[in-house]
Design a protein around this motif. Structure first.
Motif, PDB file in Angstrom:
ATOM      1  N   LEU A 260       0.825  -1.214   0.000  1.00 19.91           N
ATOM      2  CA  LEU A 260       0.000   0.000   0.000  1.00 19.91           C
ATOM      3  C   LEU A 260       0.856   1.258   0.000  1.00 19.91           C
ATOM      4  CD1 LEU A 260      -3.148  -0.669   2.192  1.00 19.91           C
ATOM      5  CD2 LEU A 260      -2.748  -1.077  -0.214  1.00 19.91           C
ATOM      6  N   SER A 263       2.226   1.744  -3.374  1.00 20.31           N
ATOM      7  CA  SER A 263       1.208   2.150  -4.352  1.00 20.31           C
ATOM      8  C   SER A 263       0.873   3.633  -4.242  1.00 20.31           C
ATOM      9  CB  SER A 263      -0.066   1.310  -4.179  1.00 20.31           C
ATOM     10  OG  SER A 263      -0.793   1.715  -3.026  1.00 20.31           O
ATOM     11  N   SER A 289      -8.366  -0.152   2.033  1.00 17.74           N
ATOM     12  CA  SER A 289      -7.040   0.177   1.505  1.00 17.74           C
ATOM     13  C   SER A 289      -6.817   1.675   1.357  1.00 17.74           C
ATOM     14  CB  SER A 289      -6.821  -0.496   0.155  1.00 17.74           C
ATOM     15  OG  SER A 289      -6.781  -1.900   0.306  1.00 17.74           O
ATOM     16  N   TRP A 395      -5.007  -4.047  -3.780  1.00 17.64           N
ATOM     17  CA  TRP A 395      -4.448  -2.840  -4.406  1.00 17.64           C
ATOM     18  C   TRP A 395      -4.441  -3.063  -5.914  1.00 17.64           C
ATOM     19  CZ3 TRP A 395       0.970  -2.297  -6.133  1.00 17.64           C
ATOM     20  CH2 TRP A 395       1.731  -3.459  -5.991  1.00 17.64           C
TER      21      TRP A 395
END
Ligand code: COA
Ligand code: AMP
Length: 631
Positions: A260, A263, A289, A395
């Motif tokens: 995460l 990302s 998320s 994700w």
């Protein structure tokens, strides 16, 4: 090569080094002995997700920055929580949980609307190493009961009510009914009382959120973060499978944090300190998320919005939130934009707000239809990015990697594979097909950090659902193709899942409910095209012989039954009585052909059909209901 191609090539060259490098952005109690071992990502490491989401930022001097902005269009209220304030609340609520005997590995169900207490409860679980399972408020008691029985929570956290436009939804009676229905009983429930509708409490089982917080404060209880194995579960999130029984997608701690955080920078192009808004619900994976974990792990400010894109109070609400809080990127589902476009087709309301800080719009949850994307581009003047992922991946698997380098947009495609994902399109024999050829979309194993390691206490189900059909690959259950430039196109599901307003629902689950109606002999549910929600379910009912009641009554009861058993989120509003269902000679119901008829698409009579006349009958019933056209 560009930065995307370079980064993807880096990952291909040495995935271990790639993720070991990304893992340097996370604080570990003990570092990993192996980047990817037999039990998952970052074997041997210990860590705490709450530490990385809150404590470390306060320790690093970010304490006075807003961590969370609660904006309730339902209440007309905004509340800011700095990192220091959110940490204080989370640590105190962890004290509450501890007083109720919650320890590492225990499950806690969170059944709450979009209030900051939901985020506090999730992070407090993470702090103690307890496993949260958030259940979306739009699910009915029976769905909640199924999840209670599977997760066997020691404790449930809820609120007295949720606020939907025009109605207040009492959560507590739904929870009480669910606990009555379930075999596994929690020892306590903590109830956040909301002024709009206070809940009745059950003596000895239910505890008031505010009073419990006061007690923990008075006792000076603020437990420190409990180290857990990187591979220990952080949460279980149930999602629709191919039957009425939902799948408990497990998320680990270590891999999840690494993925995460990576990302936020590389996919979303967001820097620490910036404001990120995911207009979803904490009950969905997008909420887990990108409302809760990723923005906080990255040191951003996240927006928790309680409201709808339209009607709360108007189609300018999203622009108001963006302007008021200086949002850099918004993430929502295309359906929200279709709703706004319907109310304000010329996007007149955009002009009323200062969107100068707004740079990107991300869409996911369903296919980003080119019309909606182009409308949003014109209305907002920023890049509009369709990207593709699932509850299971946690994700994005494919995106336009804005943080690495914006690639040319191809309408209808959610972009290119994100580093970490080797996405392939294969035929039934698991052989890759040529560019442009449609097939099953699969991901070569191992899946990168952040993706599900298993299903909750159901390793066999995990293998059967995802790994068995295409050896060596993870089955996404989506179908589509990859073009010559490497862009993915996601066209449909290969199972019975439909996508209703960005919500994932099983038609099989609805059929199970309808089959429970005493007058229904047989039924079939299909997803038909809907201009606003993308798809909506439509049920066909065959009635038992000898039933002598108005068919319209049975249709109404069927609609009420799905709402009662699954919940309003199913948006099941059309049930139609038919004489017979079209089937193949081997007895398989021809749902695909019925869908084409309902959507007014060209269709042909399948060669294997038992009795072609039935398709004509279906067409007539649909026409009678103002739906469909004959192809
Ligand atoms: N608790 C109780 N009921 C809920 C609920 C909740 N948390 N959330 C939704 N519902 C109810 C709604 O009131 C509605 O009930 P109704 O049949 O009585 O009208 C039903 O569930 C369907 O809700 P929803 O899908 O939200 O449809 P809607 O017609 O109220 O609004 C949109 C349509 C497009 C505005 C809405 O779906 C939306 O904002 N979507 C945004 C996208 C999104 O959140 N996607 C999630 C993944 S990113
Ligand atoms: P969920 O697990 O609820 O997030 O739903 C995941 C499913 O939604 C995927 O398997 C797809 O079928 C669909 N989906 C999500 N994002 C996209 C997208 N950008 N394009 C097409 N389909 C999508």
């Amino acid at each position: 090569m560009g930065r995307y191609a370079d980064t993807y090539a880096d990952w291909v060259r040495d995935p271990h080094e790639f993720w070991a490098d990304a893992a340097r952005d996370i604080d570990w109690v003990t570092p990993a002995s192996d980047t990817h071992g037999a039990d998952g990502w970052f074997t041997g490491a210990t860590c705490n997700t709450c530490w990385n989401a809150l404590d470390r930022h306060v320790a690093a001097g970010r304490g006075d920055q807003n961590a969370l902005i609660y904006d309730s269009a339902m209440l007309g209220k905004v509340k800011h929580f700095t990192y220091a304030q959110l940490l204080d609340k989370v640590a105190t609520f962890a004290g509450v949980l501890q007083r109720h005997g919650i320890v590492k590995g225990d499950r806690v169900i969170v059944y709450m609307p979009m209030v900051p207490q939901a985020v506090v409860a999730m992070l407090a679980c993470a702090r103690l190493g307890a496993i949260h399972s958030v259940v979306f408020g739009g699910f009915a008691a029976k769905e909640l009961a199924t999840r209670i029985d599977d997760a066997r929570p020691k404790l449930i956290v809820t609120a007295s009510c949720g606020l939907e436009p025009g109605r207040t939804i009492a959560y507590k009676p739904l929870l009480d009914a669910a606990i009555d229905l379930s075999k596994s009983k929690p020892s306590a429930c903590i109830v956040m009382q909301r002024a709009a509708l206070e809940a009745d409490m059950i003596e000895g089982r239910d505890f008031d959120w505010s009073m419990e917080m006061e007690k923990a404060r008075a006792a000076g209880l603020k437990p420190a973060c409990v180290p857990v194995a990187a591979t220990d579960p952080l949460y279980v999130l149930y999602t629709s499978g191919t039957t009425g029984v939902p799948k408990g997608v497990v998320r680990d701690n270590g891999g999840h944090m690494v993925a995460l955080k990576w990302s936020m920078q590389h996919v979303y192009g967001i820097n620490p300190g910036e404001v990120f808004w995911a207009a979803s619900d904490v009950g969905w994976v997008v909420g887990h998320s990108y409302i809760v974990y990723a923005p906080l792990l990255h040191g951003c400010t996240t927006v928790l919005f309680e409201g709808k894109p339209v009607g709360t109070p108007d189609a300018g609400t999203f622009w108001r939130v963006i302007a008021d809080h200086g949002v850099k990127a918004l993430f929502t589902a295309p359906t929200a934009f279709r709703a706004i476009k319907k109310e304000d087709p010329k996007a007149e309301l955009v002009k009323d707000y200062d969107l100068s800080k707004f740079e990107m719009l991300f869409l996911a949850g369903e296919r980003g239809d080119p019309d909606t994307i182009q409308w949003a581009e014109r209305a907002l003047g920023v890049p509009v990015i369709d990207h593709w992922w699932q509850t299971e991946s946690g994700w994005p698997m494919a995106s336009n990697p804005m943080g690495l380098e914006p690639l040319p947009v191809k309408y209808g495609s959610p972009g290119v594979p994100v580093p970490g994902f080797d996405i392939q399109v294969v035929d039934e024999a698991a052989k890759p097909v040529a560019a442009g050829v449609t097939g099953a979309i699969v991901v070569k194993l191992p899946l990168p950090p952040g993706c599900l390691p298993t299903l909750w206490e159901n390793e066999a189900g995990f293998h059967a659902s995802y790994l068995a059909d295409y050896p060596g690959y993870y089955k996404t259950a989506d179908a589509g193709f990859i073009d010559e430039d490497g862009y993915l196109y996601v066209m449909s599901r290969t199972d019975d899942i439909i996508n209703v307003a960005g919500h994932r629902l099983s038609t099989g689950g609805m059929e199970e409910v309808l089959a429970g109606h005493p007058d229904v002999a047989e039924c079939a549910v299909i997803g038909v095209a809907d201009a606003l929600k993308g798809q909506v379910p439509l049920g066909f009912l065959v009635i038992n012989k000898g039933v002598n009641r108005p068919m319209a009554d049975i249709e109404k009861e069927a609609v009420a039954l799905v709402r009662d058993k699954i919940g309003p989120v199913a948006a099941f509003k059309i049930a139609l009585v038919v004489q017979r269902l079209p089937k193949t000679r081997s007895g398989k119901i021809l749902r695909g052909t019925m869908r084409k008829i309902a959507d007014g698409e060209a269709w042909t009579t399948p060669a294997t059909i038992d009795d072609p006349a039935i398709l004509t009958e279906i067409g007539e019933v649909l026409t009678g209901a103002g739906l469909g056209k004959k192809g």
